[in-house]
Design a protein around this motif. Sequence first.
Motif, PDB file in Angstrom:
ATOM      1  N   ASN A 144       0.831  -1.127   0.052  1.00 25.04           N
ATOM      2  CA  ASN A 144      -0.067  -0.071   0.019  1.00 25.04           C
ATOM      3  C   ASN A 144       0.906   1.161   0.136  1.00 25.04           C
ATOM      4  OD1 ASN A 144       0.762   0.462   2.661  1.00 25.04           O
ATOM      5  ND2 ASN A 144      -0.664  -1.213   3.258  1.00 25.04           N
ATOM      6  N   ARG A 145       0.238   2.347  -0.070  1.00 26.26           N
ATOM      7  CA  ARG A 145       1.133   3.745  -0.272  1.00 26.26           C
ATOM      8  C   ARG A 145       1.811   4.071   1.134  1.00 26.26           C
ATOM      9  NH1 ARG A 145       0.902   8.924  -3.258  1.00 26.26           N
ATOM     10  NH2 ARG A 145      -0.280   7.674  -4.673  1.00 26.26           N
ATOM     11  N   SER A 146       1.109   3.532   2.284  1.00 28.61           N
ATOM     12  CA  SER A 146       1.853   3.604   3.558  1.00 28.61           C
ATOM     13  C   SER A 146       3.359   3.128   3.689  1.00 28.61           C
ATOM     14  CB  SER A 146       0.933   3.204   4.702  1.00 28.61           C
ATOM     15  OG  SER A 146       1.623   3.402   5.953  1.00 28.61           O
ATOM     16  N   GLU A 147       3.435   1.703   3.195  1.00 32.67           N
ATOM     17  CA  GLU A 147       4.540   0.979   3.203  1.00 32.67           C
ATOM     18  C   GLU A 147       5.464   1.428   2.264  1.00 32.67           C
ATOM     19  OE1 GLU A 147       4.358  -3.139   2.917  1.00 32.67           O
ATOM     20  OE2 GLU A 147       3.415  -3.606   4.551  1.00 32.67           O
ATOM     21  N   ALA A 148       5.055   2.217   1.059  1.00 36.71           N
ATOM     22  CA  ALA A 148       5.914   2.794   0.012  1.00 36.71           C
ATOM     23  C   ALA A 148       6.563   3.974   0.869  1.00 36.71           C
ATOM     24  CB  ALA A 148       5.059   3.156  -1.311  1.00 36.71           C
ATOM     25  N   LYS A 149       5.584   4.871   1.504  1.00 38.65           N
ATOM     26  CA  LYS A 149       6.256   5.980   1.997  1.00 38.65           C
ATOM     27  C   LYS A 149       7.352   5.798   3.073  1.00 38.65           C
ATOM     28  CE  LYS A 149       2.570   9.336   0.960  1.00 38.65           C
ATOM     29  NZ  LYS A 149       1.605  10.254   1.593  1.00 38.65           N
ATOM     30  N   GLN A 150       6.819   4.691   3.926  1.00 42.04           N
ATOM     31  CA  GLN A 150       7.863   4.117   4.816  1.00 42.04           C
ATOM     32  C   GLN A 150       9.071   3.470   4.496  1.00 42.04           C
ATOM     33  OE1 GLN A 150       5.894   1.013   7.352  1.00 42.04           O
ATOM     34  NE2 GLN A 150       7.786   0.638   8.316  1.00 42.04           N
ATOM     35  N   LEU A 151       9.083   2.771   3.320  1.00 42.85           N
ATOM     36  CA  LEU A 151      10.251   2.371   2.635  1.00 42.85           C
ATOM     37  C   LEU A 151      11.174   3.817   2.277  1.00 42.85           C
ATOM     38  CD1 LEU A 151      12.093   0.448   1.051  1.00 42.85           C
ATOM     39  CD2 LEU A 151      10.600   1.030  -1.086  1.00 42.85           C
ATOM     40  N   LEU A 152      10.565   4.796   1.717  1.00 37.76           N
ATOM     41  CA  LEU A 152      11.227   5.943   1.030  1.00 37.76           C
ATOM     42  C   LEU A 152      11.876   6.737   2.085  1.00 37.76           C
ATOM     43  CD1 LEU A 152       8.827   7.161  -2.050  1.00 37.76           C
ATOM     44  CD2 LEU A 152      10.998   5.583  -2.038  1.00 37.76           C
ATOM     45  N   ASN A 153      11.230   6.692   3.295  1.00 43.50           N
ATOM     46  CA  ASN A 153      11.836   7.466   4.442  1.00 43.50           C
ATOM     47  C   ASN A 153      12.928   6.731   5.168  1.00 43.50           C
ATOM     48  OD1 ASN A 153      10.061   9.544   4.487  1.00 43.50           O
ATOM     49  ND2 ASN A 153       8.475   8.574   5.726  1.00 43.50           N
ATOM     50  N   LYS A 154      12.706   5.198   5.127  1.00 40.79           N
ATOM     51  CA  LYS A 154      13.775   4.327   5.422  1.00 40.79           C
ATOM     52  C   LYS A 154      15.231   4.542   4.608  1.00 40.79           C
ATOM     53  CE  LYS A 154      14.591  -0.435   6.904  1.00 40.79           C
ATOM     54  NZ  LYS A 154      14.010  -1.771   7.162  1.00 40.79           N
ATOM     55  N   VAL A 155      14.967   4.685   3.321  1.00 40.54           N
ATOM     56  CA  VAL A 155      16.104   4.763   2.497  1.00 40.54           C
ATOM     57  C   VAL A 155      16.740   6.178   2.807  1.00 40.54           C
ATOM     58  CG1 VAL A 155      16.871   5.297  -0.119  1.00 40.54           C
ATOM     59  CG2 VAL A 155      15.196   3.571   0.459  1.00 40.54           C
ATOM     60  N   LYS A 156      16.090   7.328   3.064  1.00 42.12           N
ATOM     61  CA  LYS A 156      16.742   8.450   3.550  1.00 42.12           C
ATOM     62  C   LYS A 156      17.390   8.299   4.766  1.00 42.12           C
ATOM     63  CE  LYS A 156      13.319  11.509   0.910  1.00 42.12           C
ATOM     64  NZ  LYS A 156      12.129  12.459   1.203  1.00 42.12           N
ATOM     65  N   GLU A 157      16.861   7.806   5.694  1.00 37.52           N
ATOM     66  CA  GLU A 157      17.365   7.715   7.201  1.00 37.52           C
ATOM     67  C   GLU A 157      18.681   6.892   7.148  1.00 37.52           C
ATOM     68  OE1 GLU A 157      14.198   6.031   9.243  1.00 37.52           O
ATOM     69  OE2 GLU A 157      12.961   7.859   9.261  1.00 37.52           O
ATOM     70  N   LYS A 158      18.977   6.296   6.075  1.00 37.39           N
ATOM     71  CA  LYS A 158      20.242   5.483   6.003  1.00 37.39           C
ATOM     72  C   LYS A 158      21.284   6.235   6.124  1.00 37.39           C
ATOM     73  CE  LYS A 158      22.165   1.523   3.190  1.00 37.39           C
ATOM     74  NZ  LYS A 158      23.163   2.215   2.654  1.00 37.39           N
ATOM     75  N   TYR A 159      21.292   7.426   5.264  1.00 34.55           N
ATOM     76  CA  TYR A 159      22.223   8.375   5.268  1.00 34.55           C
ATOM     77  C   TYR A 159      22.307   9.522   6.368  1.00 34.55           C
ATOM     78  CZ  TYR A 159      22.815   5.681   1.047  1.00 34.55           C
ATOM     79  OH  TYR A 159      23.094   4.568   0.098  1.00 34.55           O
ATOM     80  N   TYR A 160      21.353   9.451   7.425  1.00 36.43           N
ATOM     81  CA  TYR A 160      21.376  10.493   8.217  1.00 36.43           C
ATOM     82  C   TYR A 160      22.667  10.433   9.202  1.00 36.43           C
ATOM     83  CZ  TYR A 160      16.532  11.553   7.244  1.00 36.43           C
ATOM     84  OH  TYR A 160      15.361  12.135   6.694  1.00 36.43           O
ATOM     85  N   GLU A 161      23.399  11.430   9.544  1.00 38.21           N
ATOM     86  CA  GLU A 161      24.208  11.219  10.526  1.00 38.21           C
ATOM     87  C   GLU A 161      23.557  10.951  11.937  1.00 38.21           C
ATOM     88  OE1 GLU A 161      26.699  14.936  10.537  1.00 38.21           O
ATOM     89  OE2 GLU A 161      27.059  14.710   8.400  1.00 38.21           O
ATOM     90  N   LYS A 162      24.601  10.414  12.810  1.00 30.97           N
ATOM     91  CA  LYS A 162      23.972  10.066  14.145  1.00 30.97           C
ATOM     92  C   LYS A 162      23.343  11.090  15.023  1.00 30.97           C
ATOM     93  CE  LYS A 162      25.510   7.088  18.102  1.00 30.97           C
ATOM     94  NZ  LYS A 162      26.581   6.742  18.893  1.00 30.97           N
ATOM     95  N   ASP A 163      22.044  10.907  15.328  1.00 27.72           N
ATOM     96  CA  ASP A 163      21.302  12.080  15.922  1.00 27.72           C
ATOM     97  C   ASP A 163      21.363  13.327  15.236  1.00 27.72           C
ATOM     98  OD1 ASP A 163      21.249   9.850  18.111  1.00 27.72           O
ATOM     99  OD2 ASP A 163      23.216  10.512  18.727  1.00 27.72           O
ATOM    100  N   LYS A 164      21.475  13.421  14.179  1.00 32.77           N
ATOM    101  CA  LYS A 164      21.384  14.810  13.469  1.00 32.77           C
ATOM    102  C   LYS A 164      20.500  14.552  12.102  1.00 32.77           C
ATOM    103  CE  LYS A 164      24.189  18.677  12.039  1.00 32.77           C
ATOM    104  NZ  LYS A 164      25.538  19.023  12.270  1.00 32.77           N
ATOM    105  N   LYS A 165      19.409  15.345  11.917  1.00 30.76           N
ATOM    106  CA  LYS A 165      18.595  15.102  10.841  1.00 30.76           C
ATOM    107  C   LYS A 165      19.168  16.190   9.790  1.00 30.76           C
ATOM    108  CE  LYS A 165      13.849  15.006   8.860  1.00 30.76           C
ATOM    109  NZ  LYS A 165      12.488  14.931   9.514  1.00 30.76           N
ATOM    110  N   PRO A 166      19.168  15.795   8.587  1.00 31.78           N
ATOM    111  CA  PRO A 166      19.796  16.888   7.575  1.00 31.78           C
ATOM    112  C   PRO A 166      18.909  18.229   7.440  1.00 31.78           C
ATOM    113  CG  PRO A 166      19.626  14.704   6.616  1.00 31.78           C
ATOM    114  CD  PRO A 166      19.150  14.871   7.987  1.00 31.78           C
ATOM    115  N   GLU A 167      19.416  19.385   7.008  1.00 34.53           N
ATOM    116  CA  GLU A 167      18.316  20.455   6.965  1.00 34.53           C
ATOM    117  C   GLU A 167      17.502  20.139   5.660  1.00 34.53           C
ATOM    118  OE1 GLU A 167      20.911  23.795   6.380  1.00 34.53           O
ATOM    119  OE2 GLU A 167      20.590  24.453   8.621  1.00 34.53           O
TER     120      GLU A 167
END
Length: 466
Positions: A144-167
């Motif tokens: 469903n769309r919810s899982e699709a959005k969850q997947l894309l967020n997970k891909v982005k979060e893979k490259y977040y620095e520790k305890d720091k969300k990018p601008e």
Amino acid sequence: MQPQAEGQGSSFINRLKSSLLPVTSIKKSPVYLGLITLLTVFAIFLYTSMGNAYTVTVDGKKIALVDSQEDVQNIINKLTNQQKKELNKNVIVSSNIEFIRVKADRENFTNPKELNKILAETIVFKTDGTVININGQEKMVLKNRSEAKQLLNKVKEKYYEKDKKPEKVYFEEKLELVDRKVPTDKIININQAMKLITQGSLEIDRYTVQEGDTLWDIASAGGMSVEQLIAANPGFNPDKLSIGQKINISKKVPLLNVVTVTKNTEEEIVDFPVQIKQDNSLLAGQSKITQQGVPGEKEVTYQITKRNGQETERRLISEKKLKEPVPQIVAKGNRVLLASRGSGRGGSLARPTSGYVTSAYGMRDGRMHTGIDIGASTGTPVVAAEGGRVIRAGWNGGYGKCIDISHGSGVVTRYAHLSSISVSVGQSVSRGELIGRVGSTGRSTGPHLHFEVIIDGQYKNPSSFI
């Protein structure tokens, strides 16, 4: 699975005629004869239009022979319910299923176990799903769309620095989520989709061999082993690598590339400046530190752009000095080094190696010998005749392995036919410091040191200065 032969129908008609024979023998009137004919035709019609089996077709393709439509429908219902249970959502049969009445031997019927397997592999089940299109191409289907959005967020979060969300975080590719009916066997879960995105697809690049390249260097740059590199280039001879040659390099390309933009504030060291002061008490080419430099500190803020976690740009936003650096003061000699021995001014050179002069400066065999040869065995240490800066350290034609040292004021000393070199170009050396070892490289008849003194480009007799 063949229907029964039509020849069996004639025997059925003959048996029917035989059973009616007593009746026809009683009355031979036209009415009775017409009735018998009509009954015969009707019996033939019944026999040819009715069978004891069904051919099952799915989307026009014959898949099985059964004796009951109900058995087929029960299996389809069972498969549909299994799909509903696994996906926890409504599922429909998308395939077109038809039954054709035929006559067939029971031995040709499809058994229930095989029928279940065939239907499971053939029938297309569909349900509501969400398709992820990347740059206009369908790449994967989620529940469903919810899982699709969850997947894309997970891909982005893979490259977040520790305890720091990018601008700012975004995908380089154009993404589109489309909700529609999809085949149930196309749906994958988030973990499967994540692996598919990060592993990506295999692409082939063409690499042009550069000077100094090795197979290992090329393979490593492409994330391959040497064996994989050779396999990607059929007909390639690894022993004949040449400059300008084109080589295939296969590499994994992710389906999605994540760009992150962050601000980062950090402290940096400020290099201390170096101040040069002339000192007449030191020979030209000599130097010493009279005040040790101390680095400063500053606070800087950068805007950092990364692609898949790898930095691609760093832009300075602001900086603030925290501590001023202390300059380093270096005294450099400017006293002319050389004068002839016994002149009473300037200085003399240190003997560059131990041994006796075996060939003097001057004409030798009809040609000018521009230095002196000091006989010594191979490996005997060679030292700098005076402090200075190395301006040559390597092979120099007939000189073989050769070192030139500049002492300032146009004075250069040369050390030739060395077996080894212990200094490099640009290095500062002190008087008496080891710079190499005696050898017999270049045009040489045996181990010795060829030593030259050059002042303002003119060769001088070294014996006048040592």
